[in-house]
Design an enzyme around this catalytic site. Structure first.
Site, short mmCIF file in Angstrom:
data_model
loop_
_atom_site.label_atom_id
_atom_site.label_comp_id
_atom_site.label_asym_id
_atom_site.label_seq_id
_atom_site.Cartn_x
_atom_site.Cartn_y
_atom_site.Cartn_z
N GLY A 140 -82.84 -22.23 -17.64
CA GLY A 140 -81.70 -22.86 -16.97
C GLY A 140 -80.79 -21.79 -16.42
N SER A 197 -85.20 -17.18 -16.49
CA SER A 197 -86.58 -17.31 -15.97
C SER A 197 -86.60 -18.22 -14.75
CB SER A 197 -87.55 -17.80 -17.06
OG SER A 197 -87.04 -18.88 -17.79
N SER A 218 -77.51 -19.37 -15.76
CA SER A 218 -76.60 -18.64 -16.64
C SER A 218 -75.44 -19.56 -17.00
CB SER A 218 -76.09 -17.39 -15.93
OG SER A 218 -75.18 -16.68 -16.74
N ALA A 219 -75.08 -19.60 -18.29
CA ALA A 219 -73.99 -20.43 -18.82
C ALA A 219 -74.36 -21.90 -18.93
CB ALA A 219 -72.70 -20.27 -18.01
N SER A 220 -75.64 -22.23 -18.78
CA SER A 220 -76.05 -23.63 -18.96
C SER A 220 -76.07 -24.03 -20.43
CB SER A 220 -77.44 -23.86 -18.35
OG SER A 220 -78.41 -23.06 -18.99
N GLY A 221 -76.19 -23.05 -21.32
CA GLY A 221 -76.20 -23.33 -22.76
C GLY A 221 -77.50 -22.98 -23.45
N LYS A 222 -78.37 -22.22 -22.78
CA LYS A 222 -79.68 -21.87 -23.34
C LYS A 222 -79.55 -21.13 -24.67
CE LYS A 222 -80.77 -19.33 -19.89
NZ LYS A 222 -79.44 -19.48 -19.26
N SER A 223 -78.78 -20.04 -24.67
CA SER A 223 -78.66 -19.21 -25.88
C SER A 223 -77.96 -19.98 -26.99
CB SER A 223 -77.90 -17.92 -25.56
OG SER A 223 -78.66 -17.11 -24.69
#
Length: 210
Positions: free
Chosen positions: A32, A106, A34-39
């Protein structure tokens, strides 16, 4: 590859390692903007699974660039190589019997397909962490969007480099609308439906993870 490089087969196989850990290995790939909440989601999922007795490991986009991929930049070619390396490492960890969380922008479908092809059938789970560019800009915890819009960061996904959303991910998380707890419970329920979690798995308390 040199002709004299031959794959060495080990006596202890993938299935044996998984059986010893009492779990099904998998690579759970969070993609997703950047800042979508993946991590955030990958880290929370790892913590919850570990607390419930599962053997896990988390690969994070920023962390691998401190070591494994520190020689790579952000050109399309370097992004491709970054994902290839991480895919190989994630597969080795799954080979060891682990449930692997991988949180990477990615941005290109072809690169994510490369990882899917590396991992054995049924063990790659693509999770699309879907938050709009507007939502991600508003969150922007590292200030990266603001820097990219000022021209301080080049080839930034969503600004001057494209993001190719998954067309058929195993799981689509509406991270722009759902809370972290709601997203995690969606993940847990999906993993249980796939047979990765045992019948006694526990959902997240919505009030605790607010």
């Amino acid at each position: 590859m040199a002709d004299n490089v031959v794959w060495h087969h080990h006596a202890v196989e993938r299935t044996v390692r998984a059986e010893k850990k009492g779990q099904q290995p998998a690579v759970i790939w969070f993609t997703g903007l950047s800042a979508s909440g993946k991590s955030t989601l990958a880290g929370a999922l790892e913590q919850i699974l570990t607390e419930q007795g599962y053997h896990t490991y988390l690969l994070d986009g920023d962390n691998v660039r401190h070591g494994l991929c520190r020689d790579l930049g952000f050109s399309d070619a370097d992004r491709k190589e970054n994902i290839r390396r991480v895919g190989e490492v994630a597969n080795l960890m799954a080979d060891a019997g682990l449930i692997v969380m991988a949180a990477f922008i990615s941005p290109f479908r072809a690169d994510r397909q490369v990882v899917r092809d590396i991992v054995p059938d049924g063990q790659f789970i693509e999770v699309f962490v879907d938050a709009s560019l507007e939502v991600c800009r508003q969150r922007d915890p590292k200030g990266l969007y603001a820097r990219a819009e000022r021209g301080e960061i080049k080839q930034f996904t969503g600004i001057d480099s494209p993001y190719e959303a998954p067309e058929q991910p195993e799981l689509h998380v509406d991270a722009g609308r759902l809370s972290v707890a709601e997203s995690i419970n969606q993940l847990l329920e999906y993993l249980h439906s796939r047979g990765l979690l045992k019948a006694g798995y526990r959902l997240v308390d919505m009030e605790v993870m607010a």
